[in-house]
Design a protein around this motif. Structure first.
Motif, PDB file in Angstrom:
ATOM      1  N   TYR A 131      12.916  75.708  14.517  1.00 10.67           N
ATOM      2  CA  TYR A 131      13.556  77.159  14.653  1.00 10.67           C
ATOM      3  C   TYR A 131      12.596  78.104  14.697  1.00 10.67           C
ATOM      4  O   TYR A 131      12.577  79.142  15.340  1.00 10.67           O
ATOM      5  CB  TYR A 131      14.659  77.232  13.695  1.00 10.67           C
ATOM      6  N   TYR A 148      14.527  75.449  19.958  1.00 14.22           N
ATOM      7  CA  TYR A 148      16.136  75.644  19.597  1.00 14.22           C
ATOM      8  C   TYR A 148      16.865  74.533  19.812  1.00 14.22           C
ATOM      9  O   TYR A 148      17.468  74.141  19.065  1.00 14.22           O
ATOM     10  CB  TYR A 148      16.709  77.085  20.024  1.00 14.22           C
ATOM     11  N   ALA A 165      20.101  78.769  15.348  1.00 12.22           N
ATOM     12  CA  ALA A 165      19.597  78.245  16.545  1.00 12.22           C
ATOM     13  C   ALA A 165      20.510  78.675  17.536  1.00 12.22           C
ATOM     14  O   ALA A 165      19.931  78.775  18.631  1.00 12.22           O
ATOM     15  CB  ALA A 165      19.181  76.762  16.458  1.00 12.22           C
ATOM     16  N   ARG A 218      18.957  80.790  20.409  1.00  5.99           N
ATOM     17  CA  ARG A 218      18.702  80.325  21.940  1.00  5.99           C
ATOM     18  C   ARG A 218      19.738  81.121  23.096  1.00  5.99           C
ATOM     19  O   ARG A 218      19.127  81.359  24.163  1.00  5.99           O
ATOM     20  CB  ARG A 218      19.322  78.793  22.051  1.00  5.99           C
TER      21      ARG A 218
END
Length: 170
Positions: free
Chosen positions: A116, A135, A148, A152
């Motif tokens: 992460y 991610y 995450a 993302r």
């Protein structure tokens, strides 16, 4: 009481420093950790803990000095690399942060937060695809890792893949 009875009890200073940190008393923690390091200059955990206190005060360059010493003393000490990577990120030295998170992943490949944070560094460098790859791995390791998904989604947005972004934000 332990310190009053024995001024050379590094263990007591270390644990009192930890308590000070938990209470947000970072200057007091640093003072105790200075004493621990004076008594035992090769105490890796004390260097990392003092670095964490400096980071909490926003003194990231000073923190990095402690993390540098920790990983010099123990080149496999994951927390030294991890926390130094975070400090480099705070200083916007993302390439250095990536190198540290690379090392964390080498030493602890099942740690989703390492992927992460490496993803964050790539995202800050506007390398969205590389951020997404990190991610993805963080989510693979921990399917409930909400930050995450959020990051993302932002990276997908940066690539103009808005449907995928929406899916992550949902």
């Amino acid at each position: 009481e332990a310190i009053r009875l024995n001024h050379e009890n590094a263990y007591a200073y270390f644990h009192r420093a930890h308590a000070h940190q938990k209470l947000g008393r970072y200057e007091r923690a640093i003072k105790d950790l200075d004493r621990v390091i004076e008594l035992n200059p090769e105490n890796v955990a004390a260097h990392v803990s003092r670095g964490n206190a400096y980071s909490a005060l926003g003194e990231h360059k000073r923190a990095i000095q402690d993390y540098d010493r920790a990983v010099e003393l123990d080149p496999d000490y994951v927390l030294g690399f991890y926390n130094r990577g975070l400090a480099y990120s705070e200083l916007k030295q993302h390439q250095r942060a990536i190198r540290d998170f690379d090392k964390v992943i080498e030493l602890s490949p099942q740690d989703p937060s390492a992927y992460y944070n490496r993803g964050l560094a790539y995202w800050n460098l506007r390398q969205n695809q590389r951020a997404i790859e990190n991610y993805d791995r963080a989510i693979e390791l921990d399917p409930g890792y909400v930050p995450a998904f959020h990051r993302r989604g932002s990276a997908y947005g940066g690539l103009k893949q808005y449907e995928r972004a929406i899916t992550d934000f949902d």
